[in-house]
Scaffold this active site. Structure first.
Site, PDB file in Angstrom:
ATOM      1  N   LYS A   1      -3.387  -5.444   6.545  1.00 45.16           N
ATOM      2  CA  LYS A   1      -3.679  -4.143   7.126  1.00 45.16           C
ATOM      3  C   LYS A   1      -4.706  -3.416   6.272  1.00 45.16           C
ATOM      4  O   LYS A   1      -4.828  -3.758   5.100  1.00 45.16           O
ATOM      5  CB  LYS A   1      -2.390  -3.318   7.255  1.00 45.16           C
ATOM      6  CG  LYS A   1      -1.636  -3.211   5.915  1.00 45.16           C
ATOM      7  CD  LYS A   1      -1.289  -1.833   5.494  1.00 45.16           C
ATOM      8  CE  LYS A   1      -2.379  -0.959   5.075  1.00 45.16           C
ATOM      9  NZ  LYS A   1      -2.308  -0.432   3.708  1.00 45.16           N
TER      10      LYS A   1
ATOM     11  N   ASP B   1      -4.325   4.335   6.004  1.00 50.80           N
ATOM     12  CA  ASP B   1      -3.812   3.433   4.968  1.00 50.80           C
ATOM     13  C   ASP B   1      -2.283   3.321   5.022  1.00 50.80           C
ATOM     14  O   ASP B   1      -1.738   2.262   4.720  1.00 50.80           O
ATOM     15  CB  ASP B   1      -4.247   3.974   3.594  1.00 50.80           C
ATOM     16  CG  ASP B   1      -3.876   3.047   2.439  1.00 50.80           C
ATOM     17  OD1 ASP B   1      -4.197   1.849   2.531  1.00 50.80           O
ATOM     18  OD2 ASP B   1      -3.269   3.518   1.456  1.00 50.80           O
TER      19      ASP B   1
ATOM     20  N   HIS C   1       2.683   1.363   7.606  1.00 51.93           N
ATOM     21  CA  HIS C   1       3.998   1.382   6.952  1.00 51.93           C
ATOM     22  C   HIS C   1       4.951   2.424   7.552  1.00 51.93           C
ATOM     23  O   HIS C   1       6.092   2.123   7.871  1.00 51.93           O
ATOM     24  CB  HIS C   1       3.861   1.676   5.459  1.00 51.93           C
ATOM     25  CG  HIS C   1       2.957   0.717   4.732  1.00 51.93           C
ATOM     26  ND1 HIS C   1       2.844  -0.607   5.072  1.00 51.93           N
ATOM     27  CD2 HIS C   1       2.128   0.896   3.673  1.00 51.93           C
ATOM     28  CE1 HIS C   1       1.977  -1.198   4.243  1.00 51.93           C
ATOM     29  NE2 HIS C   1       1.535  -0.309   3.397  1.00 51.93           N
TER      30      HIS C   1
ATOM     31  N   LYS D   1       7.580   8.798  -7.497  1.00 47.33           N
ATOM     32  CA  LYS D   1       7.410   7.672  -6.566  1.00 47.33           C
ATOM     33  C   LYS D   1       8.744   7.447  -5.864  1.00 47.33           C
ATOM     34  O   LYS D   1       9.739   7.085  -6.521  1.00 47.33           O
ATOM     35  CB  LYS D   1       6.993   6.409  -7.317  1.00 47.33           C
ATOM     36  CG  LYS D   1       6.884   5.191  -6.382  1.00 47.33           C
ATOM     37  CD  LYS D   1       6.253   3.993  -7.063  1.00 47.33           C
ATOM     38  CE  LYS D   1       6.316   2.728  -6.215  1.00 47.33           C
ATOM     39  NZ  LYS D   1       5.389   2.698  -5.082  1.00 47.33           N
TER      40      LYS D   1
HETATM   41  C1  BG6 Z   1      -0.592  -0.347   0.516  1.00 43.37           C
HETATM   42  C2  BG6 Z   1      -1.584   0.784   0.506  1.00 43.37           C
HETATM   43  O1  BG6 Z   1      -0.517  -0.931   1.774  1.00 43.37           O
HETATM   44  O2  BG6 Z   1       0.692   0.162   0.153  1.00 43.37           O
HETATM   45  C3  BG6 Z   1      -1.631   1.445  -0.853  1.00 43.37           C
HETATM   46  O3  BG6 Z   1      -2.870   0.291   0.854  1.00 43.37           O
HETATM   47  C4  BG6 Z   1      -0.258   1.878  -1.287  1.00 43.37           C
HETATM   48  O4  BG6 Z   1      -2.523   2.549  -0.851  1.00 43.37           O
HETATM   49  C5  BG6 Z   1       0.742   0.725  -1.147  1.00 43.37           C
HETATM   50  O5  BG6 Z   1      -0.329   2.284  -2.635  1.00 43.37           O
HETATM   51  C6  BG6 Z   1       2.172   1.204  -1.380  1.00 43.37           C
HETATM   52  O6  BG6 Z   1       3.028   0.092  -1.411  1.00 43.37           O
HETATM   53  P1  BG6 Z   1       4.370   0.114  -2.250  1.00 43.37           P
HETATM   54  O7  BG6 Z   1       5.006  -1.197  -1.958  1.00 43.37           O
HETATM   55  O8  BG6 Z   1       3.984   0.303  -3.684  1.00 43.37           O
HETATM   56  O9  BG6 Z   1       5.162   1.285  -1.738  1.00 43.37           O
END
Ligand code: BG6
Length: 480
Positions: A144, A231, A236, A341
């Site tokens: 993606k 993104d 997601h 996070k």
């Molecule tokens: C990716 C995005 O698909 O997912 C990123 O392109 C993002 O910008 C990342 O940081 C986040 O993934 P995770 O697994 O760290 O939550």
């Protein structure tokens, strides 16, 4: 099941290959989940000798893999599988050399993993075809975002579809490979408790939050043309929304699961015109502090335009127009350089219809995907002592502790094995991706029409101030 195959990684020197794909393949190798006859061939433009590439890969794998899981012996074996070919994927002529390396073997499973920018997808598929490398046993994996709008996604899907049948196309969304995301399906469809209350009559609203502390790292060039909407939300967050909202599929197989998800996407009520202002918040981080460290504003990041109006934060109030969900807002938010996070889903239930014990909180179910995998149900309980004083308490399930003997797999490990085995249940089908863009496009267009610049928020905060209004005007608040 373990199958002999060739795994070809286009974009072999990029962040995704070095930080995610190779460490995932190393783990699979070490745990003997790859057939002894699996070759991994990294492809990129830069001129690397095989040995130099192996050294580059080793450096990154050492950094990504937990110390206890990285052994010299396992690495030495793994490196034997690892080959490198320097090609320019935009040049058809270079695929002749690839064909020579692979040899003629129509029976062998070949996985082409396109860890490149989407503007190369069409070229690569067509060059593979011309070189006679797209036979019936081959599969293609697309990262993606698939395009940057409905139109561009349709063009990519059509070009890929002209070479690979849909069942050989694996559109990856690594969130679907996360354990807790799959657990969401287990929770809903393997337990009888939730289904009767999983609907508008009992649920007040849903919050889906994916908050990051990281900035754009080395990806400024890509991100500045993408932004948080393309993104993160387009893929997601909408995938998480689908798993919360979909009906129970008749079977756990690729077509049944994806049929249900696509129905949810098609039922999303369009947001356009004035609604774009009322139902969305865009933000961009300004300078601030993360973990005590000063971090620069977004527009000072590498490869980012210094007058950029790309959003690094988005919140949206989505609604699903169907019987189960009519009138229930799904609040989505995601952003970079936020205070913490976390990725979590909150299902906020309605209050009991008649309050026997005075004002009390309503139940909620929190599904946390990161940093820890947890599911907790908030219930009302009596405070010990005289009188009926109630307090909220948590019924807490720590999934990592419940399955503490097993190493937690990274999402890419699970998904790579699924591709090798040809199982596309946890991948996005063409109509899903297009239905998601269909909903996203008018929002982006609305921002452009009203010239809605992103609101600044300091790095290390919870996002722009306007975020609160989205919920407060309905008497609700974001979970902290
Ligand atoms: C990716 C995005 O698909 O997912 C990123 O392109 C993002 O910008 C990342 O940081 C986040 O993934 P995770 O697994 O760290 O939550």
């Amino acid at each position: 099941m373990s199958i002999p195959c060739d795994i070809l990684v286009f974009g072999g020197t990029g962040d995704l290959a070095l930080h995610k794909l190779l460490p995932a393949l190393y783990h699979l190798h070490r745990e003997r989940r790859l057939h002894s006859d699996v070759r991994i061939i990294a492809l990129a433009r830069s001129l690397h000798e095989r040995k130099a590439y192996q050294a580059l890969a080793e450096r990154h794998c050492r950094a990504q893999v937990a110390k206890a899981d990285f052994t010299e012996e396992a690495w030495a074996e793994f490196a034997q599988r690892l080959e490198y070919l320097s090609i320019d994927a935009s040049q058809s002529g270079d695929f002749g050399r690839l064909a020579k390396l692979l040899g003629k073997n129509e029976e062998r499973v070949r996985v082409y993993y396109l860890a490149t920018a989407p503007n190369l997808f069409e070229d690569i598929a067509s060059h593979l075809n011309i070189a006679g490398l797209a036979g019936p046993k081959t599969r293609i994996v697309l990262e993606k975002p698939i395009g940057h709008s409905l139109e561009s996604a349709q063009a990519i899907n059509a070009a890929i579809g002209a070479v690979f049948d849909e069942h050989r196309v694996f559109r990856i969304d690594h969130y679907l490979g996360k354990e807790t995301v799959q657990n969401l399906m287990a929770l809903r469809f393997a337990n009888v408790l939730f289904e009767p209350v999983w609907r508008a009559a009992h649920i007040d609203h849903v919050q889906i939050s994916v908050c990051e502390t990281l900035g754009v790292e080395n990806r400024g060039g890509y991100y500045d043309h993408s932004g948080a909407m393309r993104d993160m939300i387009q893929n997601h967050l909408l995938q998480l929304l689908c798993l919360v909202a979909m009906e129970a599929p008749v079977r756990f197989d690729a077509e049944s699961v994806r049929n249900e998800k696509v129905k949810v996407l098609e039922a999303l009520i369009p947001i356009s015109g004035q609604d774009v202002r009322d139902k969305t918040v865009r933000g961009q981080y300004s300078a601030g502090k993360i973990g005590g460290q000063d971090v620069p504003a977004y527009y000072f990041e590498k490869n980012v335009d210094n007058d950029s109006d790309t959003e690094t934060f988005v919140a949206v109030q989505a609604e699903i127009g169907n019987w189960r969900w009519a009138g229930v807002p799904f609040y989505l938010r995601t952003g970079k350089r936020l205070a913490k996070k976390t990725s979590e889903i909150l299902i906020q239930f309605k209050s009991v219809p008649h309050q026997l014990f005075g004002e009390g909180d309503a139940n909620s179910l929190l599904i946390r995907l990161q940093p820890e995998e947890r599911i907790s149900l908030r219930l009302m309980a009596k405070n010990p002592g005289k009188g009926m004083r109630l307090e909220p308490v948590e019924l807490d399930l720590n999934l990592a502790a419940a399955f503490s003997k097993q190493r937690r797999w990274d999402a890419y490990e699970r998904l790579l094995l699924d591709v090798i085995e040809g199982d596309s249940t946890l991948f996005m089908r063409r109509d899903e991706v297009e239905a998601a863009w269909q909903w996203i496009d008018p929002i982006i267009k609305g921002w452009q029409q009203h010239y809605q610049r992103p609101r600044p928020y300091p790095a290390g905060s919870n996002g722009p101030e306007q975020l609160q209004h989205l919920l407060e005007r309905h008497g609700r608040e974001w979970m902290e």
